[in-house]
Design a protein around this motif. Structure first.
Motif, PDB file in Angstrom:
ATOM      1  N   ILE A 232       0.901  -1.132  -0.268  1.00  0.00           N
ATOM      2  CA  ILE A 232      -0.183  -0.437   0.134  1.00  0.00           C
ATOM      3  C   ILE A 232       1.006   1.470  -0.199  1.00  0.00           C
ATOM      4  N   LEU A 233       1.825   1.047   1.215  1.00  0.00           N
ATOM      5  CA  LEU A 233       3.190   2.502   1.166  1.00  0.00           C
ATOM      6  C   LEU A 233       3.679   2.445  -0.606  1.00  0.00           C
ATOM      7  N   ILE A 234       4.236   1.742  -0.699  1.00  0.00           N
ATOM      8  CA  ILE A 234       4.834   1.255  -2.432  1.00  0.00           C
ATOM      9  C   ILE A 234       3.748   2.630  -3.390  1.00  0.00           C
ATOM     10  N   VAL A 235       2.410   1.753  -3.459  1.00  0.00           N
ATOM     11  CA  VAL A 235       1.699   2.189  -4.420  1.00  0.00           C
ATOM     12  C   VAL A 235       1.313   3.237  -4.039  1.00  0.00           C
ATOM     13  N   SER A 236       0.816   3.971  -3.167  1.00  0.00           N
ATOM     14  CA  SER A 236       0.760   4.894  -2.886  1.00  0.00           C
ATOM     15  C   SER A 236       1.962   5.929  -3.159  1.00  0.00           C
ATOM     16  N   ALA A 237       2.925   5.738  -2.952  1.00  0.00           N
ATOM     17  CA  ALA A 237       4.426   6.894  -2.473  1.00  0.00           C
ATOM     18  C   ALA A 237       4.126   6.572  -4.572  1.00  0.00           C
ATOM     19  N   LEU A 238       4.320   6.047  -5.833  1.00  0.00           N
ATOM     20  CA  LEU A 238       4.642   6.199  -6.987  1.00  0.00           C
ATOM     21  C   LEU A 238       3.145   6.547  -7.438  1.00  0.00           C
ATOM     22  N   GLN A 239       2.140   6.804  -7.140  1.00  0.00           N
ATOM     23  CA  GLN A 239       1.103   7.736  -7.076  1.00  0.00           C
ATOM     24  C   GLN A 239       1.428   9.075  -7.277  1.00  0.00           C
ATOM     25  N   ALA A 240       2.047   8.884  -5.616  1.00  0.00           N
ATOM     26  CA  ALA A 240       2.173  10.753  -5.932  1.00  0.00           C
ATOM     27  C   ALA A 240       3.669  10.525  -6.996  1.00  0.00           C
ATOM     28  N   LYS A 241       4.062  10.517  -7.559  1.00  0.00           N
ATOM     29  CA  LYS A 241       5.346  10.880  -8.124  1.00  0.00           C
ATOM     30  C   LYS A 241       4.395  10.710  -9.249  1.00  0.00           C
ATOM     31  N   GLY A 242       3.357  10.535  -9.679  1.00  0.00           N
ATOM     32  CA  GLY A 242       2.678  10.672 -11.062  1.00  0.00           C
ATOM     33  C   GLY A 242       2.219   9.651 -12.060  1.00  0.00           C
ATOM     34  N   TYR A 243       2.525   7.414 -11.265  1.00  0.00           N
ATOM     35  CA  TYR A 243       2.126   6.724 -11.435  1.00  0.00           C
ATOM     36  C   TYR A 243       1.419   5.971 -11.400  1.00  0.00           C
ATOM     37  N   LEU A 244       0.793   4.574 -11.196  1.00  0.00           N
ATOM     38  CA  LEU A 244      -0.104   3.787 -11.215  1.00  0.00           C
ATOM     39  C   LEU A 244      -1.511   4.657 -11.561  1.00  0.00           C
ATOM     40  N   LYS A 245      -1.887   6.127 -11.976  1.00  0.00           N
ATOM     41  CA  LYS A 245      -3.371   6.155 -11.502  1.00  0.00           C
ATOM     42  C   LYS A 245      -3.862   5.821 -12.046  1.00  0.00           C
ATOM     43  N   LEU A 246      -4.040   4.082 -12.684  1.00  0.00           N
ATOM     44  CA  LEU A 246      -4.889   3.778 -13.286  1.00  0.00           C
ATOM     45  C   LEU A 246      -5.259   2.363 -11.628  1.00  0.00           C
ATOM     46  N   VAL A 247      -4.625   2.381 -10.870  1.00  0.00           N
ATOM     47  CA  VAL A 247      -4.912   2.084  -9.092  1.00  0.00           C
ATOM     48  C   VAL A 247      -6.401   2.334  -8.744  1.00  0.00           C
ATOM     49  N   ASN A 248      -7.268   2.587  -8.924  1.00  0.00           N
ATOM     50  CA  ASN A 248      -8.420   3.704  -7.812  1.00  0.00           C
ATOM     51  C   ASN A 248      -8.474   3.082  -6.394  1.00  0.00           C
ATOM     52  N   GLU A 249      -9.737   3.519  -6.092  1.00  0.00           N
ATOM     53  CA  GLU A 249     -10.056   3.183  -4.560  1.00  0.00           C
ATOM     54  C   GLU A 249     -10.677   2.133  -4.393  1.00  0.00           C
ATOM     55  N   GLU A 250     -10.626   1.897  -5.347  1.00  0.00           N
ATOM     56  CA  GLU A 250     -11.556   0.427  -5.686  1.00  0.00           C
ATOM     57  C   GLU A 250     -10.146  -0.801  -4.968  1.00  0.00           C
ATOM     58  N   HIS A 251      -9.587  -0.565  -5.357  1.00  0.00           N
ATOM     59  CA  HIS A 251      -7.702  -1.140  -5.642  1.00  0.00           C
ATOM     60  C   HIS A 251      -7.955  -0.974  -3.705  1.00  0.00           C
ATOM     61  N   TYR A 252      -7.387   0.307  -3.182  1.00  0.00           N
ATOM     62  CA  TYR A 252      -7.210   0.467  -2.037  1.00  0.00           C
ATOM     63  C   TYR A 252      -8.883  -0.117  -1.284  1.00  0.00           C
ATOM     64  N   HIS A 253      -9.343   0.001  -1.785  1.00  0.00           N
ATOM     65  CA  HIS A 253     -11.034  -0.556  -0.520  1.00  0.00           C
ATOM     66  C   HIS A 253     -10.109  -2.601  -0.362  1.00  0.00           C
ATOM     67  N   ILE A 254      -9.792  -2.758  -1.676  1.00  0.00           N
ATOM     68  CA  ILE A 254      -9.701  -4.347  -1.074  1.00  0.00           C
ATOM     69  C   ILE A 254      -8.063  -4.521  -0.483  1.00  0.00           C
ATOM     70  N   MET A 255      -7.845  -4.220  -0.557  1.00  0.00           N
ATOM     71  CA  MET A 255      -6.249  -3.596  -0.135  1.00  0.00           C
ATOM     72  C   MET A 255      -6.820  -3.558   1.381  1.00  0.00           C
ATOM     73  N   GLY A 256      -7.517  -3.231   1.600  1.00  0.00           N
ATOM     74  CA  GLY A 256      -7.772  -2.191   2.879  1.00  0.00           C
ATOM     75  C   GLY A 256      -8.692  -3.415   3.316  1.00  0.00           C
ATOM     76  N   LYS A 257      -9.335  -4.656   3.164  1.00  0.00           N
ATOM     77  CA  LYS A 257     -10.417  -5.016   3.825  1.00  0.00           C
ATOM     78  C   LYS A 257      -9.490  -6.513   3.460  1.00  0.00           C
ATOM     79  N   TYR A 258      -8.445  -6.935   3.305  1.00  0.00           N
ATOM     80  CA  TYR A 258      -7.450  -7.398   3.482  1.00  0.00           C
ATOM     81  C   TYR A 258      -6.390  -7.295   4.321  1.00  0.00           C
ATOM     82  N   LEU A 259      -5.746  -6.337   5.098  1.00  0.00           N
ATOM     83  CA  LEU A 259      -5.163  -5.830   5.796  1.00  0.00           C
ATOM     84  C   LEU A 259      -5.933  -5.716   7.263  1.00  0.00           C
ATOM     85  N   LEU A 260      -7.520  -5.426   7.110  1.00  0.00           N
ATOM     86  CA  LEU A 260      -8.743  -6.006   8.672  1.00  0.00           C
ATOM     87  C   LEU A 260      -8.311  -7.214   8.344  1.00  0.00           C
ATOM     88  N   ALA A 261      -8.518  -8.106   7.732  1.00  0.00           N
ATOM     89  CA  ALA A 261      -8.063  -9.938   7.295  1.00  0.00           C
ATOM     90  C   ALA A 261      -7.335  -9.950   8.424  1.00  0.00           C
TER      91      ALA A 261
END
Length: 401
Positions: A232-261
């Motif tokens: 999650i930290l790597i993907v968000s850092a890359l997005q902050a630099k203009g990369y991986l814009k195709l990763v949206n809140e739905e992907h974060y939502h699933i990663m968050g659900k797995y993190l909760l699990a």
């Protein structure tokens, strides 16, 4: 599930430009070199060698669990033919590829510290009947063989999956997907066996009297949660630099659900292990918790319960948190809690009368982490930032929860 009701244009491949890293790779390399040099002082000074040994094992075990956890997520992705994780999978592949090099940091332990860390190492036959019963497993040749197997097997799966995935970027052949699915199924078994027995050999055997049948699962639970946090930290850092814009809140939502699990799973396994050992009250089993629940170690052990589970659990329950910047802070917190968890596993064996923080605890983390971080920046530029020709890519882009 995925929405196939509309078509979208396949995105262009992205490559990481080193200029966007600024001076961070060199900073990591410099910090890593300083950390290793400071640690080596502890190795060469006899009075500090025991502290070096335990501190270095602490640092090594922390990063080893994160890398193995990353490999687990890749294998799970392919074994289940997952779609949602396609856009973030390449960063897991880049992290797990570091398993090809992690063995270098194990060398100081195996060459200079084995008899310091594992008290059974130099005990002769007949010294203790209980140890003699374990001699078929706890013996020098078999220990070496097992350690080599762990590194070879994990390196094989991590490199093979990375190679297949990056090769598909070039030719788009479906055979790579089929091969990765087979590797994923076998890799789950390999990861389970390697992290279980490595956890027994390197961590549980710090006290050769103690044993727990749930130990491997406990180590795995921490590895899975912390590696997902790093993703999650790597993907968000890359997005902050203009990369991986195709990763949206739905992907974060699933990663968050797995993190909760896995936050729940870590607590569940930890509680079960503690409860069953406490209930049975067998001296060989209770020694681990007696040591960590007395003196000032009690504060860190209690902090793990409250700060590794009780604090992040209610936060991760909310859907909106999984879809905004708060998930980054939670991920960083869980990574820090994994650090405390490994510390509580390793260091009490040396400091049995209470917590005694050492400079070598910090230098081992900075040294190993700095070098691995620098190597990650070398790896990330060798391929696209996402699997651009994976047949499941478009379904991943149309993800809905």
């Amino acid at each position: 599930m995925s929405d196939h009701s509309h078509e979208i244009t396949p995105p262009k491949s992205e490559r990481f430009d080193a200029k966007h890293a600024g001076g961070l790779p060199n900073l990591l390399l410099g910090a890593g070199a300083i950390g290793i040099l400071v640690s080596l002082i502890g190795l060469v000074v006899p009075a500090w060698r025991a502290q070096f040994a335990f501190s270095w094992l602490f640092g090594f075990a922390y990063f080893f669990t994160i890398l193995v956890g990353s490999l687990f997520w890749i294998c799970l992705h392919h074994a289940t033919d997952s779609q949602w994780s396609v856009v973030v999978r390449r960063q897991l592949e880049n992290v797990s590829k570091l398993l090809l090099y992690i063995w270098v940091f194990f060398l100081p332990i195996i060459f200079f510290c084995k008899s310091i860390l594992w008290k059974w190492w130099n005990l002769p036959p007949g010294h203790e009947p209980g140890l003699d019963l374990k001699a078929g497993y706890l013996n020098h040749p078999f220990f070496y063989i097992r350690s080599v197997i762990y590194f070879l097997v994990l390196a094989f799966f991590s490199y093979s999956l990375w190679k297949r995935s990056t090769s598909q970027d070039k030719d788009g052949a479906a055979r790579h997907t089929i091969s990765m699915r087979k590797l994923g199924v076998g890799g789950i078994v390999a990861v389970a066996l390697c992290i279980t027995f490595a956890g027994v050999d390197w961590l549980m055997a710090l006290d050769y009297h103690w044993y727990s049948t749930m130990w491997g699962v406990y180590v795995f639970a921490g590895a899975a949660g912390s590696s997902l946090s790093l993703l999650i930290l790597i993907v968000s850092a890359l997005q902050a630099k203009g990369y991986l814009k195709l990763v949206n809140e739905e992907h974060y939502h699933i990663m968050g659900k797995y993190l909760l699990a896995f936050t729940i799973f870590w607590a569940y396994i930890g509680f079960d292990q503690y409860m069953l050992i406490w209930y049975a009250n067998i001296p060989e089993e209770t020694s681990y918790f007696r040591l960590r629940n007395t003196e000032t170690w009690w504060y860190l052990s209690s902090a793990l319960v409250w700060l590794r589970f009780v604090l992040p659990f209610p936060v991760l329950l909310f859907q909106f948190i999984k879809k905004n910047n708060v998930i980054r802070y939670v991920s960083g917190w869980i990574l820090f809690m994994q650090l405390i968890d490994v510390y509580v596993i390793v260091l009490p064996v040396l400091h049995r009368t209470g917590v005694r923080f050492s400079l070598f605890d910090v230098s081992s983390i900075v040294g190993i982490g700095g070098i691995l971080g620098w190597m990650f920046f070398k790896i990330i530029g060798d391929s696209n930032l996402f699997p651009a020709r994976d047949p499941r890519l478009l379904a991943s882009l149309k993800l809905t929860n």
